[in-house]
Design an enzyme around this catalytic site. Structure first.
Site, PDB file in Angstrom:
ATOM      1  N   LYS A  11       0.835  -1.208   0.000  1.00 28.44           N
ATOM      2  CA  LYS A  11       0.000   0.000   0.000  1.00 28.44           C
ATOM      3  C   LYS A  11       0.871   1.260   0.000  1.00 28.44           C
ATOM      4  CE  LYS A  11      -0.308  -0.296   5.051  1.00 28.44           C
ATOM      5  NZ  LYS A  11      -1.118  -0.854   6.165  1.00 28.44           N
ATOM      6  N   ARG A  68     -10.431  -0.168  15.167  1.00 24.54           N
ATOM      7  CA  ARG A  68     -10.260   0.693  14.005  1.00 24.54           C
ATOM      8  C   ARG A  68     -11.199   0.236  12.896  1.00 24.54           C
ATOM      9  NH1 ARG A  68      -4.389   1.195  11.094  1.00 24.54           N
ATOM     10  NH2 ARG A  68      -4.899  -0.894  10.356  1.00 24.54           N
ATOM     11  N   TYR A  79      12.736  31.495   5.925  1.00 25.49           N
ATOM     12  CA  TYR A  79      11.460  32.140   6.242  1.00 25.49           C
ATOM     13  C   TYR A  79      11.312  32.431   7.735  1.00 25.49           C
ATOM     14  CZ  TYR A  79       9.445  31.204   1.604  1.00 25.49           C
ATOM     15  OH  TYR A  79       9.163  31.187   0.271  1.00 25.49           O
ATOM     16  N   MET A 131       8.861  24.884   1.103  1.00 24.14           N
ATOM     17  CA  MET A 131       8.150  23.930   0.251  1.00 24.14           C
ATOM     18  C   MET A 131       9.112  23.132  -0.622  1.00 24.14           C
ATOM     19  SD  MET A 131       5.108  24.516  -2.539  1.00 24.14           S
ATOM     20  CE  MET A 131       4.056  25.399  -1.403  1.00 24.14           C
TER      21      MET A 131
HETATM   22  C1  LIG Z   1      -0.258  -1.793   6.942  1.00 21.97           C
HETATM   23  C2  LIG Z   1      -0.749  -3.083   7.473  1.00 21.97           C
HETATM   24  C3  LIG Z   1       0.128  -4.170   7.663  1.00 21.97           C
HETATM   25  C4  LIG Z   1       1.631  -4.061   7.530  1.00 21.97           C
HETATM   26  O1  LIG Z   1       2.186  -3.660   8.752  1.00 21.97           O
HETATM   27  P1  LIG Z   1       3.784  -3.513   8.953  1.00 21.97           P
HETATM   28  O2  LIG Z   1       3.925  -3.054  10.346  1.00 21.97           O
HETATM   29  O3  LIG Z   1       4.211  -2.474   7.963  1.00 21.97           O
HETATM   30  O4  LIG Z   1       4.386  -4.827   8.673  1.00 21.97           O
HETATM   31  C5  LIG Z   1      -0.421  -5.382   8.031  1.00 21.97           C
HETATM   32  N1  LIG Z   1      -1.745  -5.529   8.223  1.00 21.97           N
HETATM   33  C6  LIG Z   1      -2.605  -4.488   8.078  1.00 21.97           C
HETATM   34  C7  LIG Z   1      -4.063  -4.708   8.339  1.00 21.97           C
HETATM   35  C8  LIG Z   1      -2.150  -3.232   7.711  1.00 21.97           C
HETATM   36  O5  LIG Z   1      -2.998  -2.212   7.600  1.00 21.97           O
END
Ligand SMILES: *Cc1c(COP(=O)(O)O)cnc(C)c1O
Length: 368
Positions: free
Chosen positions: A38, A136, A264, A313
């Protein structure tokens, strides 16, 4: 020496292979490996990383959103892809591209059944997410009956896995809580599998889970950060190799007189004669303002140059008074020799945030 010439994220695929093999060696022979790609593979190059992982024979990929899975399919990736957090608006496209949704709530389950029914699907692969304490995303243990009742007599979808996620897998002080989550997941699994009449795959562990709770590997593990070279604890960091190294160059050097300000809002004032270097990287590239004002350093010829004043930036200024350097010289922001974890920690954040923030305008350069 080849100069990179501009801000560049170097991506070392041999480091990825090393990290994969290191993590894989911690698994039981039959435990499958899901690679989490992701957020552009944590800021790396998602397609390149996914292709390499396909060659390394990972079993599954996961993304957060359907859109990310579509990019992978467009690039020809054929591995099964779990979409961790799909939205109903994307269900049609998700099915068209053979992406496998995590179903995490009664609403999402009903809507996905409706969509698979409309599209004439049979046994469409889905994954059921349970909340065991992270609070969550996910069904609750008390939803097991609802899930079974809803699926009774329906053949549009097929549950290929049940999963949950630990809230504090890297934190040994929360071991009791993690063990309770694992036990709760086991209980849910047993009761749902019995009702379904078959056993879907089960998975619970992220990278730190693999390290700290080997007894909870079940049928598959899900690793992200570890593949990219960070393990949330120094002993593991030592074994892993950073995949990404962020480099830039010195655009301009300035001689600063005592009591002059830099940047800045005049946030930095010199206390003597100083030399500063201006670098072509700023908060639009992912180096946020929290890294400014002396909190964090970059590395020039393996020497530390603190970021002074406010991060702009498109630029930052660093103090190079004691470093022998010239315009055009290479600067390592983080990665090889200047760990992203340490860089992130200096400003109270994590490698996860730093890596995923590196914006798309930064050139990616792949090292085989
Ligand atoms: C992002 C995520 C992972 C990966 O976690 P890491 O700590 O990067 O290995 C695994 N499971 C879920 C549900 C996630 O959202």
């Amino acid at each position: 020496m080849g100069n990179i010439g501009e801000t560049t994220l170097e991506i070392d695929l041999s480091a990825l292979a090393h990290n994969f093999n290191y993590l894989k060696a911690k698994l039981n022979p039959n435990t499958k490996f899901l690679a989490v790609v992701k957020a552009f593979a944590y800021g790396n190059d998602m397609v390149t990383i996914a292709k390499k992982l396909e060659k390394l024979k990972v079993d599954y990929l996961a993304v957060a959103y359907a859109k990310e899975g579509v990019l992978l399919r467009d690039a020809g990736i054929r591995l099964p892809i779990l979409v961790l957090h799909p939205q109903t608006i994307n269900f049609s496209e998700l099915i068209d591209r053979c992406l496998e949704p995590s179903l995490y709530s009664p609403r999402i389950l009903r809507e996905f059944l409706k969509k698979t029914s409309q599209k004439g699907q049979k046994d469409y692969p889905v994954h059921i997410k349970f909340n065991t304490g992270l609070n969550r995303l996910g069904f609750w243990e008390s939803d097991v009956d609802f899930i079974q009742d809803t699926l009774e007599g329906r053949d549009e979808i097929k549950i290929v896995s049940l999963f949950s996620h630990l809230a504090a897998s890297e934190d040994r002080d929360e071991e009791k809580f993690s063990l309770r989550q694992i036990a709760s997941f086991q209980k849910i699994n047993t009761s749902l599998a019995k009702r379904l009449g078959y056993q879907p795959m089960r998975h619970m562990l992220n990278t730190s889970g693999i390290v700290n709770y080997p007894e909870a590997q079940f049928d598959m593990v899900r690793s992200g950060i570890g593949l990219y070279g960070y393990g949330n604890q120094p002993e593991i960091d030592n074994e892993l190799k950073p995949v990404a190294t962020l480099k830039t160059i010195i655009s301009q050097l300035h001689k600063i007189e005592p009591h002059e300000s830099v940047g800045y809002n005049r946030a930095y004032t010199s206390d003597g004669y100083r030399t500063t270097a201006t670098l072509p990287i700023g908060h639009a590239d992912g180096i946020g303002r929290q890294y400014g004002n002396g909190k964090t350093h970059v590395s020039i010829h393996r020497q530390k140059a603190p970021i002074i004043g406010n991060v702009c930036m498109d630029m930052v200024m660093v103090d190079v008074t004691d470093i022998d350097c010239k315009e055009g010289d290479e600067v390592v922001i983080f990665g090889d020799g200047n760990s992203a974890e340490d860089f992130a920690k200096s400003a109270n954040t994590l490698s996860y945030e730093l890596l995923t923030a590196i914006s798309q305008r930064v050139t990616r350069k792949i090292k085989e």
